[in-house]
Design an enzyme around this catalytic site. Sequence first.
Site, PDB file in Angstrom:
ATOM      1  N   SER A  73      -0.280  -7.265  13.728  1.00 47.14           N
ATOM      2  CA  SER A  73      -0.651  -6.554  14.957  1.00 47.14           C
ATOM      3  C   SER A  73      -1.015  -7.517  16.087  1.00 47.14           C
ATOM      4  O   SER A  73      -1.431  -8.656  15.841  1.00 47.14           O
ATOM      5  CB  SER A  73      -1.843  -5.629  14.693  1.00 47.14           C
TER       6      SER A  73
HETATM    7  N1  SAH Z   1      -2.945  -5.489   8.804  1.00 45.38           N
HETATM    8  C1  SAH Z   1      -1.669  -6.146   8.918  1.00 45.38           C
HETATM    9  C2  SAH Z   1      -0.671  -5.288   9.671  1.00 45.38           C
HETATM   10  C3  SAH Z   1       0.480  -5.006   8.798  1.00 45.38           C
HETATM   11  S1  SAH Z   1       1.682  -3.871   9.365  1.00 45.38           S
HETATM   12  C4  SAH Z   1      -1.786  -7.546   9.471  1.00 45.38           C
HETATM   13  O1  SAH Z   1      -2.880  -7.931   9.894  1.00 45.38           O
HETATM   14  O2  SAH Z   1      -0.798  -8.272   9.456  1.00 45.38           O
HETATM   15  C5  SAH Z   1       1.396  -2.505   8.268  1.00 45.38           C
HETATM   16  C6  SAH Z   1       1.582  -2.774   6.808  1.00 45.38           C
HETATM   17  O3  SAH Z   1       1.321  -1.523   6.140  1.00 45.38           O
HETATM   18  C7  SAH Z   1       2.964  -3.212   6.364  1.00 45.38           C
HETATM   19  O4  SAH Z   1       2.869  -4.424   5.687  1.00 45.38           O
HETATM   20  C8  SAH Z   1       3.438  -2.077   5.435  1.00 45.38           C
HETATM   21  O5  SAH Z   1       4.208  -2.518   4.350  1.00 45.38           O
HETATM   22  C9  SAH Z   1       2.111  -1.505   4.981  1.00 45.38           C
HETATM   23  N2  SAH Z   1       2.152  -0.121   4.481  1.00 45.38           N
HETATM   24  C10 SAH Z   1       2.862   0.938   4.935  1.00 45.38           C
HETATM   25  N3  SAH Z   1       2.613   2.050   4.199  1.00 45.38           N
HETATM   26  C11 SAH Z   1       1.710   1.661   3.242  1.00 45.38           C
HETATM   27  C12 SAH Z   1       1.062   2.350   2.169  1.00 45.38           C
HETATM   28  N4  SAH Z   1       1.254   3.646   1.923  1.00 45.38           N
HETATM   29  N5  SAH Z   1       0.206   1.656   1.397  1.00 45.38           N
HETATM   30  C13 SAH Z   1      -0.016   0.346   1.616  1.00 45.38           C
HETATM   31  N6  SAH Z   1       0.574  -0.366   2.598  1.00 45.38           N
HETATM   32  C14 SAH Z   1       1.423   0.289   3.417  1.00 45.38           C
END
Ligand code: SAH
Length: 234
Positions: free
Chosen positions: A81
Site C-alpha cells: 500500500s
Molecule cells: N498489508 C500489505 C498489503 C498487501 S495487498 C502490505 O503491507 O504489503 C493485500 C493482500 O491481501 C494480498 O497479498 C492478497 O493476497 C491478500 N489477501 C486477499 N484476500 C485474502 C484473504 N482472504 N486472506 C488473506 N489474505 C488475503
Amino acid sequence: MMLSIVSKMTGLIYYKSEHMDRYAKERERMCKEQLVNRGISDKKVLDVMLKVPRHNFVTEENLIRAYGDMALEIDCDQTISQPYMVAIMTELLELKETDRVLEIGTGSGYQAAVLSELAKEVYTIERIEHLAKGAMEKFEQAGKTNIFVKVSDGTLGLADYAPYDKIIITAAAPAVPPPLIEQLSSDGGILVAPVGDRYSHKIVKLRKIGNKTEETHHLQCIFVPLIGAYGFNP
Ligand code: SAH
C-alpha cells in the site's frame, strides 16, 4: 561513491552508511510531504513510519520508488500500500503497546512491520503462500519476534487466538466479514478496513462495545480485492 554490500539475501540487499543515509533522508521527506502535510498527526505513527525500512519490502526494480507517494506492485499481482494509506489506517487503529492485532493480507509484510512497532503481538494472515514466506523471511532477518504469519483465508479470521484488540484488513472487502467482528474484543475493539465494491471503496472504522458496533466512514481508496469465503470470488 563507496558502496558496501553487507549481506545479500533473497531479494533483499542491505547497504551500509551512505545508502542507509539516503533511505533515511527519503523517509524523512516521505513523512513530511506525504504524511504530516496531509494531516497525520499521531507522533508515534510518524516515528514508526520514519523508522521502518520500506525499501526492504519492495521488489528490487521498485527500490528507486520505495518512498514514492504510491502503492507498488509486489509478487503475485498484489501490492504494497501507499505510505499514506498505511499511516492513516495505523492511526485509525489507536494502537496501544499492550494490543494484540490481527491483520488480513500480509502481502509484503510492511504494514505488519509497522504494526509490530506499536503493539504487543501481530497475527497476520495471507492467502498466497509465496507472499507469506517472503514476509516471514523479512521478519526473521529483522529480528522480529512478535509477528506470527499464517497462510489461510483471512475472511474467517484466526479463532484460536481471539479476541483481538485491533483488526486491520488490507484488501478491499464487499462487507466486513462476520467472523472478524466476532473475533474483535467487545471491550472497545477497533477494526479498520476498505469496504465497498471491487474497484471503489472507503476506509471504514468499526468500534465494538459489548455486542454493539458503531461505524465511521473515512477516505476513498483503491485496494486489491479480499478473496475468500466472506470476500470476493477469485
Ligand atoms: N498489508 C500489505 C498489503 C498487501 S495487498 C502490505 O503491507 O504489503 C493485500 C493482500 O491481501 C494480498 O497479498 C492478497 O493476497 C491478500 N489477501 C486477499 N484476500 C485474502 C484473504 N482472504 N486472506 C488473506 N489474505 C488475503
